[in-house]
Design a protein around this motif. Structure first.
Motif, PDB file in Angstrom:
ATOM      1  N   UNK A  55     -29.169  55.955 -20.452  1.00  0.00           N
ATOM      2  CA  UNK A  55     -28.855  55.370 -19.155  1.00  0.00           C
ATOM      3  C   UNK A  55     -27.611  56.024 -18.568  1.00  0.00           C
ATOM      4  N   UNK A  56     -27.347  55.695 -17.344  1.00  0.00           N
ATOM      5  CA  UNK A  56     -26.074  56.108 -16.749  1.00  0.00           C
ATOM      6  C   UNK A  56     -24.926  55.499 -17.548  1.00  0.00           C
ATOM      7  N   UNK A  57     -23.756  56.082 -17.424  1.00  0.00           N
ATOM      8  CA  UNK A  57     -22.576  55.543 -18.087  1.00  0.00           C
ATOM      9  C   UNK A  57     -22.014  54.375 -17.291  1.00  0.00           C
ATOM     10  N   UNK A  58     -21.481  53.389 -18.003  1.00  0.00           N
ATOM     11  CA  UNK A  58     -20.836  52.237 -17.377  1.00  0.00           C
ATOM     12  C   UNK A  58     -19.357  52.236 -17.749  1.00  0.00           C
ATOM     13  N   UNK A  59     -18.521  51.892 -16.775  1.00  0.00           N
ATOM     14  CA  UNK A  59     -17.076  52.013 -16.928  1.00  0.00           C
ATOM     15  C   UNK A  59     -16.441  50.632 -16.981  1.00  0.00           C
ATOM     16  N   UNK A  60     -15.680  50.393 -18.043  1.00  0.00           N
ATOM     17  CA  UNK A  60     -15.003  49.105 -18.210  1.00  0.00           C
ATOM     18  C   UNK A  60     -13.660  49.137 -17.485  1.00  0.00           C
ATOM     19  N   UNK A 418     -12.715  53.543 -20.840  1.00  0.00           N
ATOM     20  CA  UNK A 418     -13.773  53.190 -21.780  1.00  0.00           C
ATOM     21  C   UNK A 418     -15.133  53.299 -21.090  1.00  0.00           C
ATOM     22  N   UNK A 419     -16.028  54.076 -21.667  1.00  0.00           N
ATOM     23  CA  UNK A 419     -17.327  54.345 -21.064  1.00  0.00           C
ATOM     24  C   UNK A 419     -18.424  54.097 -22.095  1.00  0.00           C
ATOM     25  N   UNK A 420     -19.459  53.356 -21.701  1.00  0.00           N
ATOM     26  CA  UNK A 420     -20.521  52.961 -22.618  1.00  0.00           C
ATOM     27  C   UNK A 420     -21.889  53.153 -21.956  1.00  0.00           C
ATOM     28  N   UNK A 421     -22.953  52.926 -22.719  1.00  0.00           N
ATOM     29  CA  UNK A 421     -24.286  53.034 -22.162  1.00  0.00           C
ATOM     30  C   UNK A 421     -25.328  52.653 -23.198  1.00  0.00           C
ATOM     31  N   UNK A 422     -26.583  53.040 -22.941  1.00  0.00           N
ATOM     32  CA  UNK A 422     -27.682  52.782 -23.857  1.00  0.00           C
ATOM     33  C   UNK A 422     -28.476  54.067 -24.052  1.00  0.00           C
ATOM     34  N   UNK A 423     -28.980  54.259 -25.277  1.00  0.00           N
ATOM     35  CA  UNK A 423     -29.781  55.435 -25.605  1.00  0.00           C
ATOM     36  C   UNK A 423     -31.189  55.002 -25.988  1.00  0.00           C
TER      37      UNK A 423
END
Length: 435
Positions: A55-60, A418-423
């Protein structure tokens, strides 16, 4: 009702021949045996596989869109008529709930509720699971269960795929009143399933900073006002008797008990698996009236290791030797759990591995970078379906949280955020590791 704290009646040592017979197949009260071949067989090198989409990256950060989005836990809704239109959901904490198609493209972003007052905590969506056409979400910020209906058109519904149907009078799960909600000992981990015997839609919810689990039942599931009713509450241990006659408790921040989060329900066998982060994996039978007797079936490697909380460093520090009572597979935290048939999939968050406890062997893997996609680190939640989802995922799909999406976003000063997402991983790549 609330059960008193108790020590497990049996400790099953999970291994190649141990975990599944103990956790899924053995009758309550039976124990699984291990053999000398177990240790020898588990010496295989950690396998490496790659994701096929992310997915796109999400920023906290407040500057992100949505703001303060921190990806955490996924779920998969399977479109039985048109599998290629199936939808993946993912919680983003204060960023709300996201829906993705099978190419990992964002379909819809649902905002978490705003804080009801200036001093109150806002909504914070922590875990999600799917039962039927409903997505069930733990709102850690407001201590609620939120419910969303999934459009039968699946990904064809686009940004209308999710519609909230939470009952307006939904009460807190654990808090006695609204004032207690702001103490944030609230709904945390979550798993949902339909009981094949009674038809009741179970929702198992863990409590933040506590060793407690509530079992709820959905009410009004076919309506536009879905609520819950309480079935049972279970208190798991915070202290454990060790073989040398001493007692051990995992080190936590002051005033906190060893919490649980990652959970999955095996509806066919009426069993809840839940991961106590600094302890290990529990198997808990589910009955018509609530919880059965829990058993600890897999321990983290640090189980039994003495540690104390260092107030200056604000962290736990080991202050003794390892007595050797821990497991061999999971490095704390023990996190996301998912099931594919009789294979239990678990996140070893402490060293960014995943462990597959299969019917006849246990193996581990890492999701590494390749093909222009990032590796997966410090994963929290996971979800699996073995269903044929069309040409991209003909043998099923694994979705995992990625706790360190690279490259990280930066703020105006160039500092990393901090950057997160789903694979997304084709399930055949995962099951090939077991074979």
């Amino acid at each position: 009702m609330t059960r008193p704290r108790l020590l497990p009646t049996a400790l099953c040592l999970a291994g190649l021949a141990g975990l599944v017979p103990c956790s899924l197949l053995a009758p309550d009260g039976a124990t699984a045996s291990t053999s000398a071949s177990t240790t020898a067989s588990t010496a295989a090198r950690t396998a490496e596989i790659r994701a096929s989409a992310q997915t796109r990256a999400f920023v906290d950060d407040a500057s992100g869109t949505p703001a303060n989005a921190d990806a955490d836990d996924p779920a998969i809704w399977v479109d039985r008529r048109h599998p290629e239109r199936s939808v993946v959901l993912g919680t983003l904490k204060e960023g709300g709930l996201a829906a993705f198609d099978l190419r990992a493209r964002t379909l819809q972003l649902v905002a978490a509720p705003a804080a009801p007052t200036e001093d109150a905590a806002p909504g914070r969506f922590n875990n999600v699971d799917v039962v039927g056409d409903l997505a069930i979400v733990s709102d850690r910020g407001r201590d609620r269960i939120r419910v969303f209906r999934i459009d039968p058109r699946g990904s064809r519904a686009g940004d209308q795929v999710l519609t909230e149907v939470t009952a307006p009078d939904a009460a807190p799960v654990f808090s006695a009143d609204e004032a207690a909600v702001d103490d944030q000992r609230t709904a945390y981990g979550l798993a949902a399933a339909r009981d094949p015997r009674s038809g009741v839609r179970w929702v198992a919810v863990t409590q933040r900073h506590e060793a407690r689990i509530a079992l709820l039942a959905l009410t009004g599931a076919g309506s536009d006002s879905v609520g819950t009713r309480s079935l049972d509450t279970l208190e798991l241990p915070s202290a454990f008797d060790l073989p040398d006659g001493t007692q051990w408790s995992p080190c936590e921040d002051p005033g906190e008990d060893p919490q649980l989060e990652g959970s999955v329900i095996d509806a066919e066998r009426r069993v809840l698996f839940t991961a106590q982060e600094d302890v290990g994996i529990w198997r808990i039978p589910l009955t018509d009236t609530g919880f059965g007797t829990p058993r600890l079936i897999e321990k983290v490697t640090s189980f039994g290791v003495p540690a104390t909380y260092d107030e200056t460093a604000e962290e736990c520090v080991a202050d003794g030797t390892d007595p050797g009572y821990g497991g061999r597979w999971l490095v704390a935290d023990a996190e996301g759990l998912a099931l594919a048939g009789r294979t239990l999939f678990a996140s070893s968050q402490g060293d960014s591995r995943f462990v597959l406890f299969g019917a006849d062997r246990t193996r581990d893997l890492r999701i590494v970078a390749g093909g222009g996609l990032d590796s997966v680190e410090h994963s929290d939640g996971s979800a699996i379906t073995p269903a044929d989802l069309g040409p991209r995922f003909p043998q099923g799909l694994l979705v995992v949280h990625d706790g360190e999406r690279a490259p990280a976003a930066t703020d105006e000063q160039g500092e990393e955020l901090a950057t997160t997402g789903f694979a997304f991983v084709p399930l055949q790549r995962v099951l090939r590791v077991l074979r």
